[in-house]
Scaffold this motif. Structure first.
Motif, PDB file in Angstrom:
ATOM      1  N   LEU B  27       0.838  -1.202   0.000  1.00  0.00           N
ATOM      2  CA  LEU B  27       0.000   0.000   0.000  1.00  0.00           C
ATOM      3  C   LEU B  27       0.872   1.252   0.000  1.00  0.00           C
ATOM      4  O   LEU B  27       0.608   2.209  -0.734  1.00  0.00           O
ATOM      5  CB  LEU B  27      -0.923  -0.003   1.218  1.00  0.00           C
ATOM      6  N   THR B  28       1.924   1.230   0.821  1.00  0.00           N
ATOM      7  CA  THR B  28       2.846   2.362   0.851  1.00  0.00           C
ATOM      8  C   THR B  28       3.429   2.620  -0.536  1.00  0.00           C
ATOM      9  O   THR B  28       3.511   3.763  -0.991  1.00  0.00           O
ATOM     10  CB  THR B  28       4.004   2.086   1.823  1.00  0.00           C
ATOM     11  N   ILE B  30       2.169   1.805  -3.434  1.00  0.00           N
ATOM     12  CA  ILE B  30       1.182   2.315  -4.398  1.00  0.00           C
ATOM     13  C   ILE B  30       0.844   3.778  -4.123  1.00  0.00           C
ATOM     14  O   ILE B  30       0.765   4.597  -5.032  1.00  0.00           O
ATOM     15  CB  ILE B  30      -0.105   1.459  -4.339  1.00  0.00           C
ATOM     16  N   PHE B  31       0.667   4.090  -2.842  1.00  0.00           N
ATOM     17  CA  PHE B  31       0.190   5.437  -2.514  1.00  0.00           C
ATOM     18  C   PHE B  31       1.303   6.354  -2.023  1.00  0.00           C
ATOM     19  O   PHE B  31       1.035   7.299  -1.277  1.00  0.00           O
ATOM     20  CB  PHE B  31      -0.924   5.353  -1.469  1.00  0.00           C
ATOM     21  N   SER B  32       2.543   6.095  -2.447  1.00  0.00           N
ATOM     22  CA  SER B  32       3.629   6.927  -1.908  1.00  0.00           C
ATOM     23  C   SER B  32       3.416   8.429  -2.077  1.00  0.00           C
ATOM     24  O   SER B  32       3.694   9.185  -1.151  1.00  0.00           O
ATOM     25  CB  SER B  32       4.991   6.521  -2.451  1.00  0.00           C
ATOM     26  N   LEU B  34       0.776  10.089  -1.820  1.00  0.00           N
ATOM     27  CA  LEU B  34      -0.173  10.568  -0.813  1.00  0.00           C
ATOM     28  C   LEU B  34       0.416  10.525   0.587  1.00  0.00           C
ATOM     29  O   LEU B  34       0.095  11.345   1.443  1.00  0.00           O
ATOM     30  CB  LEU B  34      -1.447   9.719  -0.848  1.00  0.00           C
ATOM     31  N   ILE B  35       1.255   9.508   0.827  1.00  0.00           N
ATOM     32  CA  ILE B  35       1.767   9.302   2.181  1.00  0.00           C
ATOM     33  C   ILE B  35       2.931  10.239   2.493  1.00  0.00           C
ATOM     34  O   ILE B  35       3.047  10.751   3.605  1.00  0.00           O
ATOM     35  CB  ILE B  35       2.190   7.835   2.359  1.00  0.00           C
ATOM     36  N   SER B  36       3.765  10.480   1.488  1.00  0.00           N
ATOM     37  CA  SER B  36       4.963  11.278   1.776  1.00  0.00           C
ATOM     38  C   SER B  36       4.570  12.718   2.116  1.00  0.00           C
ATOM     39  O   SER B  36       3.574  13.245   1.623  1.00  0.00           O
ATOM     40  CB  SER B  36       5.894  11.260   0.571  1.00  0.00           C
ATOM     41  N   TYR B  73       9.113   6.649  -0.857  1.00  0.00           N
ATOM     42  CA  TYR B  73       9.349   6.418  -2.278  1.00  0.00           C
ATOM     43  C   TYR B  73      10.296   5.237  -2.502  1.00  0.00           C
ATOM     44  O   TYR B  73      10.176   4.500  -3.474  1.00  0.00           O
ATOM     45  CB  TYR B  73       9.882   7.682  -2.959  1.00  0.00           C
ATOM     46  N   ARG B  76       8.643   1.888  -2.893  1.00  0.00           N
ATOM     47  CA  ARG B  76       8.177   1.614  -4.242  1.00  0.00           C
ATOM     48  C   ARG B  76       9.276   0.918  -5.045  1.00  0.00           C
ATOM     49  O   ARG B  76       9.045  -0.129  -5.668  1.00  0.00           O
ATOM     50  CB  ARG B  76       7.858   2.958  -4.901  1.00  0.00           C
TER      51      ARG B  76
END
Lengths: 314, 276
Positions: B27-28, B30-32, B34-36, B73, B76
């Motif tokens: 999930l991290t 895929i959504f890096s 948004l999370i960073s 990142y 990923r």
């Protein structure tokens, strides 16, 4: 009558290490349309090897030395891989001894049936598969087709094997001890089913078994094999009522009878080691009727009255 | 059938932990974006080498970039290299193993001797050598890791194939007129897939570790693209004054490899009939 399959002077050998073991020696057989032939013999007499060589399915240790297997004027042994694949499962179906291990454990029943149909360019719709399962008298085909093999009993699995073998409406069905791994009541059911399929599909059947008891009402011809050779061949009723070869007699008398309480008749000794055959008649060391000539000279398969016989002193 | 396996897998606590971490990582990845919290490539040089704080969860590096965002990142990169490299090695290893085991003879000899030769080289140095000739970027790293790690799988699949191909249902399938190709891929492949799954899951951890090692040596993912390995490299120069630069990527690598291994071993137990 229409000749459909003929085996001519077939020789098959196994190579084990450096030893060469003859498994089938000079076997000739002829099958007419709608015949049903049983090949009987003890374990290790070459009957399964004979069955497998009809489809050229022998393991790589085995080698066909000589002979022809003519199916509709084509020599199966000289066909290429492509043509063989058309015959295997298409024109000639085969059912093996152990239904427990003859189905792929990780593939659903419907998928396994579909494979066969697809290969031979037949209709492989779900309807067709359900109909096939019905033909082999499996109830609830809609449910069973989604099962894996381990979810079915031995008898049911053997029915599936039969469904796969007849899926493409073959002309010949080879049944290699189809009931040996099943218990007695199921054996009877499977035999009845094979009989029904024979009528329905006008099948020519080659039955391979060591059990005289089950064949008398299913087959019209018997070939008795001993140590890789045919020792007696003829019509079922003639041979069962009036066996001439001492080995056939011994086999028949070894069938247990329920109304007499006594020891079973057995045949003394064992099948000879295939790599160290006795001289002369292969059966003479165990034969109750042996004469001097038997140990020296090999008897030939000769026409005697209504059958073929390989014996000097029948 | 897969449902049963999955339920059994969830009963294994360690495997469950592994799955949770892996899901979180994916999930991290895929959504890096948004999370960073910050741009991972550009930093504020005035904020360099700050220790973890509310604004920079894991501190900043020597260029003033946010370590947390860089690591997000980096997930990923690491996860995709791990999965794609293993994908390559599974495809190559399974295919060659099946062919080698099924056909035997000369084909088998050629493939297996090639495997033996590959196994003579220490894998990591082989990868280093190839990367030295190629341009070190993320795609080459994936391909090289994939193409050097299929050998064990090929042997495994070959062994399984050897035993499966002698079983009755294969003779039965031949008797039904199936082509070799179908016998290999429809009948044999599903029977050998279980150990392949286990080996490939374990392989993902190993591939991530290899990638980190390469990046650490400067031969993997090139800065400024963030990867756990190259964050670690830049961290080593400042280890006395900025511990967070080395500790967090190190922990991330440790946890990731551990979680894939936990899942792999959980799967091995699930597939092993003796464990039931």
């Amino acid at each position: 009558m229409d000749k459909i399959l003929s085996i001519e002077n077939l020789f098959v050998e196994y190579t084990v290490g450096k030893k060469i073991i003859p498994a089938v020696r000079n076997v000739s057989l002829t099958l007419n349309k709608a015949d049903s032939l049983t090949i009987v013999g003890e374990s290790g007499c070459g009957k399964s090897t004979l069955g497998l060589s009809i489809l050229n399915l022998l393991p790589k240790e085995a080698r066909i030395i000589d002979g022809k297997i003519i199916f509709h004027e084509q020599d199966i042994l000289r066909l290429g891989e492509k043509e063989l694949q058309k015959i295997r499962g298409g024109k000639i179906g085969i059912v093996f001894q152990d239904p427990l291990s003859s189905l792929n454990p990780v593939i659903k029943i419907s998928q396994q049936l579909r494979e066969t149909l697809k290969i031979h360019q037949r209709d492989f719709s779900d309807d067709k598969i359900e109909k096939l399962l019905e033909t082999v008298q499996l109830s609830e085909p809609k449910i069973i087709k989604n099962y894996y093999p381990h979810q079915l009993s031995g008898g049911m699995r053997q029915r599936i094997m039969l469904a796969m073998a007849i899926a493409t409406k073959p002309e010949i069905l080879i049944a290699d001890e189809p009931t040996t791994a099943l218990d007695v009541t199921i054996q009877k059911e499977i035999l009845e089913l094979i009989k029904k399929l024979m009528r329905e599909f006008n099948l020519t059947v080659i039955f391979i078994t060591h059990n005289f008891g089950i064949i008398s009402d299913i087959c019209n011809k018997i070939a008795v094999m001993y140590a890789g050779e045919i020792v007696e061949e003829g019509g079922t009723s003639e041979i069962i009522k009036n066996p001439r070869h001492p080995y056939t007699k011994a086999l028949l008398s070894a069938i247990p009878k329920t109304h007499k309480v006594k020891r079973f008749n057995t045949i003394p000794g064992n099948v000879p080691d295939l790599s160290a055959m006795p001289d002369g008649c292969k059966f003479h060391p165990r034969c109750p009727r042996k004469i001097e000539k038997c140990a020296k000279e090999e008897p030939q398969l000769k026409q005697k009255e209504n059958r073929l016989l390989r014996c000097f002193n029948p | 059938m897969w449902k049963i396996y999955f339920e059994k897998l969830l009963k294994n606590k360690l495997a469950k932990i592994g799955i949770l971490i892996i899901v979180a990582l994916i999930l991290t990845a895929i959504f890096s974006p948004l999370i960073s919290t910050h741009n991972p490539i550009e930093g504020n040089i005035l904020e360099r080498l700050q220790s973890p704080s509310k604004n920079h969860f894991l501190g900043t590096d020597e260029m003033g970039r946010d370590v947390f965002s860089r690591m997000v990142y980096g997930t990923r990169i690491s996860i995709s290299i791990g999965i794609i490299a293993v994908g390559i090695s599974v495809i190559a290893g399974t295919f060659l193993g099946l062919i080698s085991g099924y056909f035997g003879g000369k084909i088998d000899t050629v493939i297996m001797r090639f495997v033996d030769i590959m196994l003579c080289f220490p894998t990591f140095f082989l990868i280093l050598m190839v990367i030295a000739f190629l341009e070190p970027n993320i795609y080459n790293v994936m391909i090289v890791i994939g193409l050097t790690s299929w050998t064990g799988l090929a042997r495994l699949v070959r062994g399984e194939t050897l035993s499966v191909k002698e079983r009755d249902f294969i003779i039965a399938a031949k008797g039904l007129g199936l082509k070799k190709r179908r016998i290999i891929f429809v009948h044999i492949l599903p029977n050998v897939i279980a150990p392949v799954i286990v080996a490939s899951i374990l392989g993902v951890g190993a591939a991530i570790l290899t990638e980190s090692g390469l990046s650490f040596l400067g031969l993997g993912v090139q800065p400024p693209t963030p990867s756990w390995g190259n964050i670690l490299t830049s961290g080593k120069d400042y280890i006395h004054i900025a511990w967070w630069l080395s500790i967090f990527p190190g922990l991330a690598i440790l946890l990731t490899v551990l979680s894939w291994n936990l899942l792999g071993e959980g799967l091995r137990d699930v597939f092993d009939p003796r464990m039931n």
